[in-house]
Design a protein around this motif. Structure first.
Motif, mmCIF file in Angstrom:
data_model
loop_
_atom_site.group_PDB
_atom_site.id
_atom_site.type_symbol
_atom_site.label_atom_id
_atom_site.label_comp_id
_atom_site.label_asym_id
_atom_site.label_seq_id
_atom_site.Cartn_x
_atom_site.Cartn_y
_atom_site.Cartn_z
ATOM 1 N N LEU A 23 5.088 9.520 -11.934
ATOM 2 C CA LEU A 23 3.813 9.289 -12.633
ATOM 3 C C LEU A 23 3.735 7.861 -13.185
ATOM 4 C CD1 LEU A 23 3.427 12.691 -14.509
ATOM 5 C CD2 LEU A 23 2.170 11.917 -12.479
ATOM 6 N N LYS A 24 4.848 7.359 -13.695
ATOM 7 C CA LYS A 24 4.864 6.003 -14.251
ATOM 8 C C LYS A 24 4.485 4.954 -13.214
ATOM 9 C CE LYS A 24 8.030 6.218 -18.140
ATOM 10 N NZ LYS A 24 9.315 5.763 -18.668
ATOM 11 N N LYS A 25 4.754 5.238 -11.941
ATOM 12 C CA LYS A 25 4.474 4.286 -10.868
ATOM 13 C C LYS A 25 3.029 4.358 -10.365
ATOM 14 C CE LYS A 25 9.188 4.510 -9.166
ATOM 15 N NZ LYS A 25 10.031 5.232 -8.221
ATOM 16 N N GLN A 26 2.296 5.382 -10.793
ATOM 17 C CA GLN A 26 0.932 5.569 -10.289
ATOM 18 C C GLN A 26 -0.049 4.615 -10.971
ATOM 19 O OE1 GLN A 26 0.803 7.502 -7.535
ATOM 20 N NE2 GLN A 26 2.977 7.550 -8.065
ATOM 21 N N THR A 27 -1.069 4.210 -10.220
ATOM 22 C CA THR A 27 -2.073 3.288 -10.767
ATOM 23 C C THR A 27 -3.453 3.921 -10.864
ATOM 24 O OG1 THR A 27 -2.462 2.426 -8.560
ATOM 25 C CG2 THR A 27 -0.858 1.241 -9.918
ATOM 26 N N LEU A 28 -3.638 5.066 -10.220
ATOM 27 C CA LEU A 28 -4.950 5.728 -10.250
ATOM 28 C C LEU A 28 -5.207 6.359 -11.616
ATOM 29 C CD1 LEU A 28 -4.829 7.538 -6.805
ATOM 30 C CD2 LEU A 28 -6.261 5.583 -7.417
ATOM 31 N N PRO A 29 -6.478 6.361 -12.057
ATOM 32 C CA PRO A 29 -6.791 6.983 -13.338
ATOM 33 C C PRO A 29 -6.686 8.512 -13.261
ATOM 34 C CG PRO A 29 -8.787 6.153 -12.304
ATOM 35 C CD PRO A 29 -7.637 5.702 -11.461
ATOM 36 N N GLU A 30 -6.829 9.045 -12.038
ATOM 37 C CA GLU A 30 -6.790 10.493 -11.852
ATOM 38 C C GLU A 30 -6.436 10.808 -10.401
ATOM 39 O OE1 GLU A 30 -10.160 13.900 -12.145
ATOM 40 O OE2 GLU A 30 -10.131 12.443 -13.784
ATOM 41 N N PHE A 31 -5.599 11.821 -10.202
ATOM 42 C CA PHE A 31 -5.258 12.246 -8.839
ATOM 43 C C PHE A 31 -4.733 13.682 -8.888
ATOM 44 C CE2 PHE A 31 -1.592 10.214 -10.663
ATOM 45 C CZ PHE A 31 -0.520 11.031 -10.309
ATOM 46 N N VAL A 32 -4.635 14.296 -7.724
ATOM 47 C CA VAL A 32 -4.190 15.685 -7.622
ATOM 48 C C VAL A 32 -2.929 15.747 -6.759
ATOM 49 C CG1 VAL A 32 -4.809 17.978 -6.719
ATOM 50 C CG2 VAL A 32 -6.531 16.596 -7.906
ATOM 51 N N LEU A 33 -1.974 16.565 -7.203
ATOM 52 C CA LEU A 33 -0.770 16.832 -6.420
ATOM 53 C C LEU A 33 -0.659 18.334 -6.196
ATOM 54 C CD1 LEU A 33 1.936 14.643 -8.227
ATOM 55 C CD2 LEU A 33 0.762 14.124 -6.091
ATOM 56 N N SER A 34 -0.294 18.716 -4.981
ATOM 57 C CA SER A 34 -0.056 20.135 -4.699
ATOM 58 C C SER A 34 1.281 20.531 -5.323
ATOM 59 C CB SER A 34 -0.008 20.368 -3.190
ATOM 60 O OG SER A 34 1.127 19.709 -2.643
ATOM 61 N N PHE A 35 1.470 21.826 -5.558
ATOM 62 C CA PHE A 35 2.761 22.301 -6.067
ATOM 63 C C PHE A 35 3.853 21.882 -5.090
ATOM 64 C CE2 PHE A 35 1.312 26.166 -8.816
ATOM 65 C CZ PHE A 35 0.750 25.303 -9.719
ATOM 66 N N GLU A 36 3.542 21.950 -3.791
ATOM 67 C CA GLU A 36 4.495 21.574 -2.746
ATOM 68 C C GLU A 36 4.969 20.123 -2.940
ATOM 69 O OE1 GLU A 36 3.353 21.352 1.617
ATOM 70 O OE2 GLU A 36 3.860 23.471 1.369
ATOM 71 N N LYS A 37 4.022 19.228 -3.212
ATOM 72 C CA LYS A 37 4.350 17.812 -3.414
ATOM 73 C C LYS A 37 5.176 17.632 -4.692
ATOM 74 C CE LYS A 37 4.273 13.365 -2.761
ATOM 75 N NZ LYS A 37 5.172 12.775 -1.771
ATOM 76 N N ILE A 38 4.814 18.346 -5.748
ATOM 77 C CA ILE A 38 5.564 18.253 -7.007
ATOM 78 C C ILE A 38 6.998 18.727 -6.779
ATOM 79 C CG2 ILE A 38 5.770 19.113 -9.384
ATOM 80 C CD1 ILE A 38 2.629 19.275 -9.363
ATOM 81 N N GLU A 39 7.165 19.799 -6.022
ATOM 82 C CA GLU A 39 8.506 20.310 -5.725
ATOM 83 C C GLU A 39 9.311 19.288 -4.921
ATOM 84 O OE1 GLU A 39 7.725 25.116 -5.839
ATOM 85 O OE2 GLU A 39 7.487 24.080 -3.912
ATOM 86 N N GLU A 40 8.613 18.587 -4.039
ATOM 87 C CA GLU A 40 9.255 17.524 -3.261
ATOM 88 C C GLU A 40 9.728 16.404 -4.203
ATOM 89 O OE1 GLU A 40 7.257 14.602 -0.203
ATOM 90 O OE2 GLU A 40 6.960 16.675 0.447
ATOM 91 N N ILE A 41 8.868 16.033 -5.155
ATOM 92 C CA ILE A 41 9.191 14.964 -6.103
ATOM 93 C C ILE A 41 10.395 15.337 -6.967
ATOM 94 C CG2 ILE A 41 8.358 13.714 -8.154
ATOM 95 C CD1 ILE A 41 5.502 13.928 -6.830
ATOM 96 N N ILE A 42 10.397 16.569 -7.493
ATOM 97 C CA ILE A 42 11.492 16.975 -8.392
ATOM 98 C C ILE A 42 12.704 17.527 -7.625
ATOM 99 C CG2 ILE A 42 9.928 17.389 -10.341
ATOM 100 C CD1 ILE A 42 10.309 20.422 -9.845
ATOM 101 N N ASP A 43 12.549 17.682 -6.304
ATOM 102 C CA ASP A 43 13.613 18.186 -5.450
ATOM 103 C C ASP A 43 14.112 19.552 -5.915
ATOM 104 O OD1 ASP A 43 15.278 18.044 -3.227
ATOM 105 O OD2 ASP A 43 16.922 17.150 -4.362
ATOM 106 N N ALA A 44 13.141 20.404 -6.273
ATOM 107 C CA ALA A 44 13.458 21.757 -6.734
ATOM 108 C C ALA A 44 12.181 22.594 -6.672
ATOM 109 C CB ALA A 44 13.974 21.718 -8.166
ATOM 110 N N ALA A 45 12.364 23.894 -6.686
ATOM 111 C CA ALA A 45 11.210 24.796 -6.702
ATOM 112 C C ALA A 45 10.674 24.884 -8.130
ATOM 113 C CB ALA A 45 11.614 26.173 -6.213
ATOM 114 N N LEU A 46 9.363 24.926 -8.247
ATOM 115 C CA LEU A 46 8.752 25.155 -9.561
ATOM 116 C C LEU A 46 8.944 26.624 -9.922
ATOM 117 C CD1 LEU A 46 5.425 23.185 -9.091
ATOM 118 C CD2 LEU A 46 7.168 22.687 -10.790
ATOM 119 N N PRO A 47 9.075 26.931 -11.204
ATOM 120 C CA PRO A 47 9.202 28.339 -11.597
ATOM 121 C C PRO A 47 7.871 29.073 -11.395
ATOM 122 C CG PRO A 47 9.034 26.951 -13.531
ATOM 123 C CD PRO A 47 9.124 26.025 -12.347
ATOM 124 N N ARG A 48 7.942 30.379 -11.340
ATOM 125 C CA ARG A 48 6.712 31.167 -11.173
ATOM 126 C C ARG A 48 5.702 30.873 -12.274
ATOM 127 N NH1 ARG A 48 8.072 37.242 -9.434
ATOM 128 N NH2 ARG A 48 6.296 37.494 -10.813
#
Length: 82
Positions: free
Chosen positions: A11-36
């Motif tokens: 997030l610190k590297k982002q420059t857009l004022p607003e954007f959307v990430l899928s849960f899949e992309k977030i899991e890719e970023i954190i290298d783990a599954a999101l909890p239920r």
């Protein structure tokens, strides 16, 4: 190290004022599954129960964004904090 440090750093590297990430992309970023619980809007809500310290919320705030789970239940909108 917090599980969500990678999300904060992303997030610190982002420059857009607003954007959307899928849960899949977030899991890719954190290298783990999101909890239920991540499928509940309240899990992401920064302004809901602010006294309750939650690592994913803290990571978003530290990254400069407010997170809101979208109605599709599969993605999150990140909006830059003022």
């Amino acid at each position: 190290m917090n599980d969500y440090d990678a999300l904060r750093d992303y997030l610190k590297k982002q420059t857009l004022p607003e954007f959307v990430l899928s849960f899949e992309k977030i899991e890719e970023i954190i290298d783990a599954a999101l909890p239920r619980a991540a499928h509940r809007a309240s899990w992401w809500e920064t302004l809901r129960s602010p006294q309750e310290k939650m690592p994913q919320r803290e990571a978003c705030i530290a990254g400069g964004y407010i997170a809101t789970r979208l109605a599709d239940g599969k993605s999150v909108r990140f909006k830059r904090m003022k």
